[in-house]
Design a protein around this motif. Structure first.
Motif, PDB file in Angstrom:
ATOM      1  N   GLU A  37       0.884  -1.326  -0.083  1.00 24.92           N
ATOM      2  CA  GLU A  37      -0.232   0.270   0.030  1.00 24.92           C
ATOM      3  C   GLU A  37       0.903   1.289  -0.042  1.00 24.92           C
ATOM      4  O   GLU A  37       0.486   2.592  -0.410  1.00 24.92           O
ATOM      5  N   GLN A  38       1.571   1.294   0.760  1.00 21.62           N
ATOM      6  CA  GLN A  38       3.173   2.603   1.240  1.00 21.62           C
ATOM      7  C   GLN A  38       3.161   2.450  -0.766  1.00 21.62           C
ATOM      8  O   GLN A  38       3.337   3.236  -1.017  1.00 21.62           O
ATOM      9  N   GLY A  39       3.704   1.210  -1.353  1.00 22.44           N
ATOM     10  CA  GLY A  39       4.356   1.196  -2.406  1.00 22.44           C
ATOM     11  C   GLY A  39       3.677   1.813  -3.651  1.00 22.44           C
ATOM     12  O   GLY A  39       3.988   2.823  -4.646  1.00 22.44           O
ATOM     13  N   VAL A  40       2.422   1.576  -3.525  1.00 26.82           N
ATOM     14  CA  VAL A  40       1.336   2.659  -4.362  1.00 26.82           C
ATOM     15  C   VAL A  40       1.222   3.886  -4.437  1.00 26.82           C
ATOM     16  O   VAL A  40       1.135   4.346  -5.619  1.00 26.82           O
ATOM     17  N   LEU A  41       0.814   4.341  -3.096  1.00 28.01           N
ATOM     18  CA  LEU A  41       1.150   5.961  -2.767  1.00 28.01           C
ATOM     19  C   LEU A  41       2.265   6.474  -3.091  1.00 28.01           C
ATOM     20  O   LEU A  41       2.667   7.623  -3.549  1.00 28.01           O
ATOM     21  N   GLN A  42       3.354   6.076  -2.884  1.00 29.34           N
ATOM     22  CA  GLN A  42       4.938   7.017  -2.836  1.00 29.34           C
ATOM     23  C   GLN A  42       4.997   6.502  -5.162  1.00 29.34           C
ATOM     24  O   GLN A  42       6.029   7.653  -5.065  1.00 29.34           O
ATOM     25  N   SER A  43       4.553   5.741  -5.236  1.00 30.07           N
ATOM     26  CA  SER A  43       4.559   5.916  -7.833  1.00 30.07           C
ATOM     27  C   SER A  43       3.846   7.428  -7.191  1.00 30.07           C
ATOM     28  O   SER A  43       3.710   8.086  -8.190  1.00 30.07           O
ATOM     29  N   GLN A  44       2.216   7.150  -7.025  1.00 26.40           N
ATOM     30  CA  GLN A  44       1.499   8.831  -6.812  1.00 26.40           C
ATOM     31  C   GLN A  44       2.200   9.840  -6.463  1.00 26.40           C
ATOM     32  O   GLN A  44       2.612  10.602  -7.076  1.00 26.40           O
ATOM     33  N   LEU A  45       3.475   9.844  -5.471  1.00 24.47           N
ATOM     34  CA  LEU A  45       3.726  10.912  -5.162  1.00 24.47           C
ATOM     35  C   LEU A  45       4.547  11.172  -6.171  1.00 24.47           C
ATOM     36  O   LEU A  45       5.155  12.652  -6.793  1.00 24.47           O
ATOM     37  N   ALA A  46       5.670  10.298  -6.750  1.00 25.80           N
ATOM     38  CA  ALA A  46       7.015  10.723  -7.706  1.00 25.80           C
ATOM     39  C   ALA A  46       5.710  11.437  -9.057  1.00 25.80           C
ATOM     40  O   ALA A  46       6.409  12.599  -9.500  1.00 25.80           O
ATOM     41  N   ASP A  47       4.462  10.916  -9.294  1.00 25.82           N
ATOM     42  CA  ASP A  47       3.791  11.392 -10.056  1.00 25.82           C
ATOM     43  C   ASP A  47       3.277  12.514 -10.019  1.00 25.82           C
ATOM     44  O   ASP A  47       3.496  14.292 -10.828  1.00 25.82           O
ATOM     45  N   GLN A  48       3.254  13.339  -8.614  1.00 23.20           N
ATOM     46  CA  GLN A  48       2.683  14.304  -8.145  1.00 23.20           C
ATOM     47  C   GLN A  48       4.193  15.182  -8.261  1.00 23.20           C
ATOM     48  O   GLN A  48       3.617  16.397  -8.525  1.00 23.20           O
TER      49      GLN A  48
END
Length: 446
Positions: A117-128
């Motif tokens: 779940e963290q990894g999904v959010l970290q990938s989203q954070l990279a796009d942001q």
């Protein structure tokens, strides 16, 4: 809402400049959007941000690996020397070729689930964060582009001022030679002429610096730039749009969105550390084979096993407690950063909004001041001809006129920039806004 231009007949120099600009459209001067695309492809800061985002997206795939099976295989080729005194006392060389394959499939690993779940959010954070870098590039390109245009206008004003002062100096010399003016007027004209030359040199140097700054962004020599049309206004946003952007900034800012995602990642880190105390259950499959030519125990043997492996963490030296406290502290840090991001977005939006409002009012006032200044120069020149005004009065009027022209150009670009900054504060700035500004431009003479 655009401020109308002054009549062309009252400003022949502007009309000529506009005609020259339109006539040279075939020269293909680069617009703001075109310069942005070049900067996007060549700016090293944005290039680094793109690479950082690509690396950040891999966090999701790395975390997913903790939920997928792992397979390990090993094989050995051995040549052994055997010496047995119990059989015949002879030495023998034999081979041994064992191999082993193990499959491990996690069935229940709570920490790995939270990590995914963290990894999904970290990938989203990279796009942001990449979107933040894009917005930063848009602002940097716009500022550098408008800085060049402003420096060009300032140089044009200083050159015109120098020419006017040189003309006044020549007239003052002729009047002094025939005894119609005093040495004081001549000295004043000479001083203003020298000042005009110095200011032109300064404006030329400033333009060169601004050009080099934009060249750094696009990675090549700066091409001719399209200029804002004289008849274009500075209000690219309506009052309602500007007010709505100010209201939306604390919630829609890209920095705020990234801060909210970072806060969620920090919360999951606490859950992941707590989950590391939970038991883990894995399905383990194993296959191995032994193939030996040994004299004592020759032959092949193959085994297959399947089972569940359960591990219960009991004590890990206090490391879990320490990492949990660290995660709690990091969560508090992200919350404080999010509060600051919201406050900064609100502040940036309000400052940009004030910049739009005051810039628009200043631009309108300076346009009127320019008309008044041109009228004043004409009337003061006529007053000099009839003896009611001195040459110093003419020089002062001309200097004020060129200062107004310079301030007018600065107010135009600063107001346009404030509009872009307001949209950026609300997370609404995009390349489309540049294309909207392109519609206000004409191509200059190369």
């Amino acid at each position: 809402m655009f401020i109308p231009a002054l009549p062309a007949a009252r400003h022949p120099s502007r009309a000529c400049a506009a005609l020259l600009a339109l006539a040279s459209a075939a020269a293909g001067a680069d617009t703001l959007s075109e310069i942005y695309l070049q900067a996007r492809a060549n700016d090293p800061i944005f290039g680094a941000a793109t690479a950082t985002a690509a690396a950040g997206r891999e966090k999701e795939f790395q975390a997913r690996a903790g939920l997928l099976p792992t397979v390990t295989a090993s094989a050995t080729i051995q040549r052994d020397l055997e010496h047995s005194n119990y059989i015949d006392g002879k030495r023998r060389i034999y081979s041994n070729r064992p191999w082993n394959v193990t499959l491990n499939q996690p069935l229940f690993r709570l920490a790995n689930m939270r990590g995914y779940e963290q990894g999904v959010l970290q990938s989203q954070l990279a796009d942001q964060q990449l979107r933040l870098a894009e917005q930063d590039l848009l602002l940097r390109v716009a500022k550098a582009y408008f800085d060049v245009l402003q420096a060009q206008d300032a140089l044009a004003a200083m050159t015109a001022q120098r020419d006017a002062f040189a003309q006044q100096l020549a007239q003052s010399k002729r009047s002094f030679d025939v005894g119609l003016s005093s040495i004081t007027d001549l000295n004043e004209a000479q001083a203003r002429n020298d000042l005009g030359v110095a200011q032109e040199i300064g404006a030329r140097n400033d333009l060169e610096v601004k050009r080099r700054t934009l060249e750094k962004l696009i990675g090549r020599e700066l091409p001719p730039l399209a200029t804002v049309a004289p008849e274009a206004g500075v209000n690219v946003l309506t009052a309602e749009q500007a007010e709505r952007l100010v209201e939306r900034a604390p919630s829609d800012s890209l920095q705020v969105a990234a801060g909210e995602t970072a806060e969620q990642v920090a919360k999951l880190e606490i859950d992941r550390q707590h989950a590391s105390r939970a038991p883990t259950i894995d399905l383990v499959l194993n296959a191995n084979e032994r193939n030996s030519t040994a004299y004592v125990s020759p032959g092949n043997s193959r085994n297959y096993t399947a089972g569940l492996e359960i591990q219960i963490p009991v004590f890990q030296g206090g490391a879990v407690d320490s990492r949990t406290r660290e995660a709690v502290a990091n969560l508090e840090r992200t919350r404080q950063e999010l509060l600051n991001a919201r406050a900064q977005a609100r502040l940036d939006a309000r400052q940009a909004y004030l910049g739009v409002q005051s810039g628009s009012a200043l631009y309108t006032s300076l346009r009127q001041a320019l008309v008044s200044g041109e009228t004043q120069v004409k009337s003061t020149t006529r007053g000099l001809e009839v003896g009611t005004r001195t040459r110093v009065d003419v020089l002062n009027a001309e200097q004020q006129l060129f200062a107004t022209r310079k301030d007018l150009a600065a107010a135009r670009y600063q107001t346009l920039m404030a509009g872009l900054q307001l949209k950026a504060a609300a997370g609404a700035l995009s390349e489309e806004d540049f294309r909207g500004l392109d519609a206000l431009m004409v191509n200059p003479k190369p």
